[in-house]
Design an enzyme around this catalytic site. Structure first.
Site, PDB file in Angstrom:
ATOM      1  N   ALA A 156      -2.054   3.514  -4.712  1.00 18.74           N
ATOM      2  CA  ALA A 156      -2.936   4.053  -3.861  1.00 18.74           C
ATOM      3  C   ALA A 156      -2.973   2.811  -2.667  1.00 18.74           C
ATOM      4  O   ALA A 156      -2.969   1.614  -3.054  1.00 18.74           O
ATOM      5  CB  ALA A 156      -4.353   4.241  -4.374  1.00 18.74           C
ATOM      6  N   LYS A 157      -3.056   2.977  -1.708  1.00 19.70           N
ATOM      7  CA  LYS A 157      -3.428   2.065  -0.524  1.00 19.70           C
ATOM      8  C   LYS A 157      -4.867   1.884  -0.269  1.00 19.70           C
ATOM      9  O   LYS A 157      -5.372   2.598   0.593  1.00 19.70           O
ATOM     10  CB  LYS A 157      -2.316   2.361   0.820  1.00 19.70           C
ATOM     11  CG  LYS A 157      -2.488   1.381   1.801  1.00 19.70           C
ATOM     12  CD  LYS A 157      -1.418   1.562   2.875  1.00 19.70           C
ATOM     13  CE  LYS A 157      -1.456   0.450   3.988  1.00 19.70           C
ATOM     14  NZ  LYS A 157      -1.027  -0.618   3.602  1.00 19.70           N
TER      15      LYS A 157
END
Ligand SMILES: Cc1ncc(COP(=O)(O)O)c(C=O)c1O
Length: 304
Positions: A156-157
Site C-alpha cells: 500500500a502507498k
C-alpha cells in the site's frame, strides 16, 4: 511551494491557499492516509498524465488494504485529477491524490471519522530532483530496515510507510549522501526511500522482486516493459548489499525521480563512477515514452 491553481477537496475545487484541514484531523496524528504520486508531462501534443489508470488502481488497492472505503468511484477520481490539473494552469506538474480519515473523533479508532479525499498539483520540473539525472546520486545503505509486510501492508502507498522512509532519507542526508537504500529484514535489498532500484551487472539487468517487500512502482513496471519491448529482459531476484557494491551500474526509478543513476554506495564507486550506458539509454527511452514520442506506449498517456 508556489501556490497556484486550485486543490480538489471532497468534490470541490478550492483556492490553493484555502485547502486546509483541522489540526485534529485523524490522519495527522495516526498516519491513517493513503496517497498517490502522479506526473503530468508537457508533451509536444499537449499536457498528458502518465499512467493515470494504474495510479488510480493502486490508490484504490492501497485503500482496500486498510479497509478504507474511498467515497468516490475510480472514474470520479480520474475525472477529478484531470479537472485539478486543468485548474492548476500548469502544463506539467506532480499530482497528489490523498484519502485520509478526517476530523471528528480523536482516539486510535479511525473508522469513526469520515474519509476525506483531496487532489493537489504542484510544479515539479523534469530533472529537478537534485542528484541522479546527470551526475549520479551518492547513496547510503540505511541503518533503518524497511518495515516488513508482516507488520503493515507495504504494497500500500500509505502515509504510515513514510516515517520509516523519512528516517532513512534524513540519516542519509545527515551523513552527507543524496539518498538511502533500504534493506529488508532478511538483509536483502528492498528499495530507496521513495524509489525502486535496479542494478546492471555483465549487461544483465536485475531488480528485487515484489516479495522483497517493496512498493509496486509504476515507473518500475514502465521501465521493465520498455526494456522488454526493446528486446532485453529484467531479472527479478533478491539482491544482497554486496551486489550493489560490485554492480556495473545502479539506477533508481520513481514518479518523482524518473530514472536516476546511482554512482556511489557507502563510499564505494559504482562502475566507473559515471552515468552508465544502460542507465543513459533508459533515461532517453523513458523520456521518449512520457513525452508521447514512442508509439508503442501511447496508451499510457492521458491527454488532458
Ligand atoms: C517507497 C517507494 N518505492 C517506490 C516508489 C516508486 O513508485 P512509482 O514509480 O509508482 O512512483 C515510490 C514512489 O512513489 C516509493 O515511495
Amino acid at each position: 511551494m508556489k501556490e497556484v491553481g486550485k486543490i480538489w477537496m471532497n468534490g470541490k475545487l478550492v483556492p490553493f491557499k484555502n485547502a486546509k484541514v483541522h489540526v485534529l484531523t485523524h490522519a495527522l496524528h495516526y498516519s491513517t492516509a493513503v496517497f498517490e504520486g502522479i506526473r503530468c508531462y508537457n508533451t509536444p501534443n499537449g499536457s498528458a498524465v502518465f499512467r493515470l489508470d494504474e495510479h488510480v488502481d493502486r490508490f484504490f488497492n492501497s485503500a482496500k488494504m486498510y479497509s478504507m472505503n474511498i467515497p468516490y468511484s475510480k472514474q470520479q477520481i480520474k475525472n477529478a485529477v484531470i479537472q485539478t490539473v486543468k485548474a492548476s494552469t500548469l502544463k506539467e506538474c506532480y499530482i497528489r491524490p490523498i484519502a485520509y480519515y478526517g476530523y471528528g473523533t480523536m482516539g486510535l479508532t479511525p473508522t469513526l471519522n469520515k474519509i476525506d479525499v483531496a487532489i493537489a498539483c504542484w510544479e515539479w520540473k523534469i530533472g529537478e530532483s537534485k542528484a541522479g539525472k546527470a551526475s549520479g546520486a551518492r547513496c547510503k545503505v540505511s541503518s533503518w530496515i524497511r518495515i516488513d509486510s508482516r507488520s503493515q501492508p507495504m504494497k500500500a502507498k500509505a502515509a504510515s510507510n513514510y516515517a520509516n522512509a523519512a528516517l532513512a532519507r534524513v540519516e542519509a542526508l545527515k551523513d552527507g549522501y543524496d539518498e538511502s537504500i533500504m534493506l529488508n529484514n532478511q538483509g536483502k535489498v528492498a528499495e530507496g526511500s521513495a524509489e525502486n532500484i535496479f542494478i546492471v551487472k555483465n549487461n544483465q539487468i536485475f531488480t528485487p522482486p515484489l516479495t522483497a517487500g517493496i512498493l509496486e512502482g509504476i515507473t518500475r513496471d514502465s521501465v521493465i516493459r520498455i526494456i522488454e519491448e526493446n528486446g532485453e529482459e529484467v531479472i527479478e531476484k533478491d539482491l544482497d548489499r554486496e551486489d550493489l557494491y560490485v554492480a556495473d551500474e545502479i539506477f533508481m526509478t520513481g514518479t518523482a525521480a524518473e530514472v536516476k543513476s546511482v554512482t556511489e554506495v557507502d563510499q564505494i564507486t559504482i562502475g566507473n563512477g559515471k552515468l552508465g550506458p544502460k542507465t543513459r539509454e533508459l533515461q532517453k527511452s523513458f523520456m521518449n515514452v512520457v513525452m508521447g514520442k514512442d508509439d508503442r506506449f501511447l496508451s499510457w498517456l492521458k491527454y488532458i
